[in-house]
Enzyme design. Structure first.
Site, short mmCIF file in Angstrom:
data_model
loop_
_atom_site.label_atom_id
_atom_site.label_comp_id
_atom_site.label_asym_id
_atom_site.label_seq_id
_atom_site.Cartn_x
_atom_site.Cartn_y
_atom_site.Cartn_z
NE ARG A 28 -4.18 -1.58 0.19
CZ ARG A 28 -5.30 -1.69 0.89
NH1 ARG A 28 -5.63 -0.78 1.76
NH2 ARG A 28 -6.09 -2.71 0.69
NE ARG A 32 -7.58 4.73 2.37
CZ ARG A 32 -8.31 3.86 3.03
NH1 ARG A 32 -9.55 4.13 3.30
NH2 ARG A 32 -7.79 2.72 3.44
NE ARG A 41 -10.49 6.60 -3.51
CZ ARG A 41 -11.71 6.96 -3.19
NH1 ARG A 41 -12.39 7.80 -3.93
NH2 ARG A 41 -12.29 6.48 -2.10
CG ASP A 77 -8.70 -3.71 -4.30
OD1 ASP A 77 -7.85 -3.45 -3.44
OD2 ASP A 77 -9.77 -4.30 -4.04
CE1 TYR A 154 -12.59 -8.51 1.45
CE2 TYR A 154 -10.58 -9.64 0.78
CZ TYR A 154 -11.21 -8.62 1.47
OH TYR A 154 -10.48 -7.72 2.18
O1 CP3 Z 1 0.25 0.38 -3.25
C1 CP3 Z 1 -0.21 -0.77 -3.31
O2 CP3 Z 1 -0.02 -1.65 -2.46
C2 CP3 Z 1 -0.95 -1.17 -4.58
C3 CP3 Z 1 -2.36 -1.17 -4.55
C4 CP3 Z 1 -3.18 -2.14 -3.74
C5 CP3 Z 1 -4.46 -1.78 -3.25
N1 CP3 Z 1 -5.05 -2.89 -2.73
C6 CP3 Z 1 -5.06 -0.45 -3.37
C7 CP3 Z 1 -6.21 -0.10 -2.51
C8 CP3 Z 1 -2.99 -3.48 -3.41
C9 CP3 Z 1 -1.76 -4.35 -3.64
C10 CP3 Z 1 -4.18 -3.94 -2.78
C11 CP3 Z 1 -4.40 -5.33 -2.35
C12 CP3 Z 1 -5.54 -5.62 -1.49
N2 CP3 Z 1 -6.84 -5.18 -1.64
C13 CP3 Z 1 -5.53 -6.50 -0.42
C14 CP3 Z 1 -4.34 -7.28 0.02
C15 CP3 Z 1 -3.45 -6.44 0.85
C16 CP3 Z 1 -3.89 -6.38 2.25
O3 CP3 Z 1 -4.18 -5.27 2.70
O4 CP3 Z 1 -3.91 -7.45 2.88
C17 CP3 Z 1 -6.81 -6.58 0.13
C18 CP3 Z 1 -7.27 -7.39 1.32
C19 CP3 Z 1 -7.65 -5.75 -0.67
C20 CP3 Z 1 -9.11 -5.53 -0.52
C21 CP3 Z 1 -9.43 -4.14 -0.18
N3 CP3 Z 1 -9.27 -3.07 -1.05
C22 CP3 Z 1 -9.95 -3.65 1.03
C23 CP3 Z 1 -10.25 -4.50 2.25
C24 CP3 Z 1 -10.13 -2.29 0.86
C25 CP3 Z 1 -10.80 -1.34 1.82
C26 CP3 Z 1 -10.01 -1.12 3.03
C27 CP3 Z 1 -9.21 0.12 2.88
O5 CP3 Z 1 -8.01 0.09 3.17
O6 CP3 Z 1 -9.84 1.11 2.48
C28 CP3 Z 1 -9.65 -1.93 -0.43
C29 CP3 Z 1 -9.57 -0.58 -1.02
C30 CP3 Z 1 -8.20 -0.13 -1.47
N4 CP3 Z 1 -7.32 -0.86 -2.21
C31 CP3 Z 1 -7.64 1.17 -1.27
C32 CP3 Z 1 -6.41 1.19 -1.94
C33 CP3 Z 1 -5.47 2.35 -2.08
C34 CP3 Z 1 -8.32 2.32 -0.55
C35 CP3 Z 1 -9.38 2.85 -1.44
C36 CP3 Z 1 -9.63 4.29 -1.22
O7 CP3 Z 1 -8.97 5.11 -1.88
O8 CP3 Z 1 -10.54 4.62 -0.43
#
Ligand code: CP3
Length: 350
Positions: A28, A32, A41, A77, A154
């Site tokens: 990540r 954010r 965003r 994602d 999921y």
């Molecule tokens: O920089 C990076 O790592 C690349 C981008 C990336 C995102 N998600 C962007 C994202 C990667 C590699 C992921 C993987 C991901 N997505 C995982 C595995 C990593 C982990 O955290 O264990 C999982 C479980 C998800 C599913 C997911 N996506 C969730 C549970 C959420 C909501 C929770 C949260 O943090 O908001 C997301 C949304 C998400 N994916 C965001 C980002 C930047 C936030 C979205 C926003 O801008 O509001």
């Protein structure tokens, strides 16, 4: 001179070769906590961003360059692959992702289409090509997918969960349907990762983020064969990072799925985790994400502790135990990357 990512510290560490310093990138790292990301965003939804290859590339490249990480990760994602598989996907503010589409029987699994990601997820591969084009020559790009268990969880939970009771109940009550579902997801994941590799990623990470809710026995019985098949299905000279959280109790089993690098969370000290994994694999981790909230003296102390535990053994990639928290000050992330580089170089000088 042609500069190849193959000689980068990150890919050398994936192959457990000596490096001049310990490579570092953060899960990540694009997200954010970074103002540049929040500005984008503010103008569009998360899903629209994920489907815009130009902006995905911009976000991934900006994050890598802003913090000075040794690798970029594709901006996308984990859950996007579920849309062409027939599930509806929503990201709701505050609640996290919501997935709609019931799976209860063998017929439900049979109805999930075999996907051709090159077609249905074309924007991801375009994002890979554009990100590659925006990075400095020689900078490695990591692709990724969810592992079958985390994706199945999921689907069955319909979103994030604490205890995964629906998933665990389903595994036990309907083991045949469970395995059919895992196989179907596994085939989709293989095609998806192969597509990313063709489009130009240098390594792939398989996120089994929620697998830590299982015991070692459950992992071996319900998950291991499927993850192993995925890793065997994609391995052709491109390193695979296999990441999970909460795996401290069954790292040996987790490792049996294969891969070149094992990603670990922050529950175990790095030396113990590496001993359990075995020194025939590289290791990625494992700073607790909260440490990055500050103060800098603590960050320095923790970096030193983790580098000491890695003991200059080739094959350590510095990372967090899980993703960067949204409240993290970006300056602390930049400081972390600098500290890992400086301290690991000085540890290598006799
Ligand atoms: O920089 C990076 O790592 C690349 C981008 C990336 C995102 N998600 C962007 C994202 C990667 C590699 C992921 C993987 C991901 N997505 C995982 C595995 C990593 C982990 O955290 O264990 C999982 C479980 C998800 C599913 C997911 N996506 C969730 C549970 C959420 C909501 C929770 C949260 O943090 O908001 C997301 C949304 C998400 N994916 C965001 C980002 C930047 C936030 C979205 C926003 O801008 O509001």
């Amino acid at each position: 001179m042609i500069i190849s990512p193959l000689e980068s510290a990150f890919l050398r560490a994936c192959r457990r070769e000596q490096t001049a310093y310990t490579p570092v990138w953060l899960m990540r790292q694009a997200g954010r906590y970074m103002k540049e990301y929040r500005d984008i965003r503010a103008k569009m939804s998360f899903l629209d961003l994920c489907k815009n290859p130009e902006l995905c590339a911009d976000v991934a490249v900006t994050a890598q360059q802003r913090i000075g990480a040794d690798a970029a990760i594709l901006f996308s994602d984990l859950l996007l692959i579920l849309e062409p598989m027939g599930f509806k996907l929503d990201y709701t503010e505050g609640r996290g992702p919501v997935i709609t589409g019931r799976i209860a029987s063998r017929e439900d699994v049979a109805r999930i289409p075999e996907i051709d990601p090159v077609d249905s997820l074309h924007f991801v591969f375009e994002a890979v090509r554009r990100t590659r084009g925006g990075l400095k020559p020689g900078m490695p790009l990591i692709g990724f997918s969810g592992a079958p268990f985390t994706l199945a969880a999921y689907i069955l939970e319909g979103g994030s969960s604490r205890v995964f009771e629906k998933t665990k109940k389903f595994m036990r009550e309907e083991p045949l349907v469970w395995h059919a579902l895992m196989e179907k997801i596994g085939r989709a994941v293989i095609a998806y990762l192969k597509g990313q590799i063709l489009a130009g990623v240098d390594a792939v990470q398989l996120f089994d983020s929620w697998v830590g809710c299982l015991s070692g026995d459950e992992y071996r019985q319900y998950v291991l064969p499927h993850t192993r098949k995925v890793i065997e299905g994609i391995r052709k000279g491109v390193p695979v990072v296999h990441f999970g959280t909460g795996t401290g109790n069954f790292l040996k089993e987790f490792r049996m799925a294969g891969g070149d690098v094992c990603g670990v969370d922050h529950q175990l000290p790095l030396d113990r985790a590496w001993e359990m994994i075995g020194y025939d694999a590289a290791i990625q981790g494992n700073l607790a994400p909260e440490v990055l909230l500050g103060p800098v003296t603590e960050i320095r102390k923790e970096v030193k502790r983790i580098l000491d535990l890695a003991a200059r053994r080739p094959g350590h990639i510095f990372n967090l135990g899980h993703g960067v928290l949204p409240a993290t000050p970006v300056e602390n992330v930049i400081t972390l990357v600098d500290l890992v580089h400086e301290m690991s170089v000085s540890m290598r000088t006799p």
